[in-house]
Write a protein that holds these residues in place. Sequence first.
Motif, PDB file in Angstrom:
ATOM      1  N   ASP A  13       3.084  -2.702   7.680  1.00 29.91           N
ATOM      2  CA  ASP A  13       2.339  -2.222   6.512  1.00 29.91           C
ATOM      3  C   ASP A  13       3.197  -2.034   5.261  1.00 29.91           C
ATOM      4  OD1 ASP A  13      -0.005  -2.254   8.014  1.00 29.91           O
ATOM      5  OD2 ASP A  13       0.237  -0.171   8.635  1.00 29.91           O
ATOM      6  N   ARG A  48      -4.988   2.273   8.423  1.00 34.97           N
ATOM      7  CA  ARG A  48      -4.390   1.102   7.782  1.00 34.97           C
ATOM      8  C   ARG A  48      -5.331   0.405   6.800  1.00 34.97           C
ATOM      9  NH1 ARG A  48      -2.337  -2.811  12.088  1.00 34.97           N
ATOM     10  NH2 ARG A  48      -1.018  -3.544  10.397  1.00 34.97           N
ATOM     11  N   HIS A  52      -4.378  -1.893   3.201  1.00 31.70           N
ATOM     12  CA  HIS A  52      -4.533  -3.348   3.163  1.00 31.70           C
ATOM     13  C   HIS A  52      -5.567  -3.788   2.127  1.00 31.70           C
ATOM     14  CE1 HIS A  52      -1.931  -4.867   6.423  1.00 31.70           C
ATOM     15  NE2 HIS A  52      -1.980  -3.598   6.789  1.00 31.70           N
TER      16      HIS A  52
END
Length: 144
Positions: A13, A48, A52
């Motif tokens: 990430d 996450r 993103h």
Amino acid sequence: MSEPIHIVCPHCDAINRVPREKLGVQPKCGKCSTPLFSGQPLGLNELRFARHIHKNDLPVLVDFWAPWCGPCKMMAPAFEEAARRLEPNLRLVKVSTEENQGIAAQLNIRSIPTLALFRQGREVARVAGAMDAPRLVDWVKQNL
């Protein structure tokens, strides 16, 4: 050389700055050294997802699905084929609505499979229902 774009690593990430003309030469993450593109959809959870969607300069196509959904299972190979065709110009991700009910509620996902296309952190298109790979790729290209 063109302005670098930000790409979130599918593994750690980390946010990477990559010149657009280098996208096709399999760039690697500056932090974990893994490839930034694998030709496979990336599974995301609630933690996450936001990173993103909001930190990628690439458009992001999200497949909202559930493990019990027959049409979702039927569309999975088409979504994988679309990932092979559309990367590195687009990030394809999958979000299970069973495991990530908060995202589904926040985005008002009412049926599955639902595809949502994000650009610069904003949803720009949405369609519900299963598609084969050629239709999916065409739909993405029409909406970018």
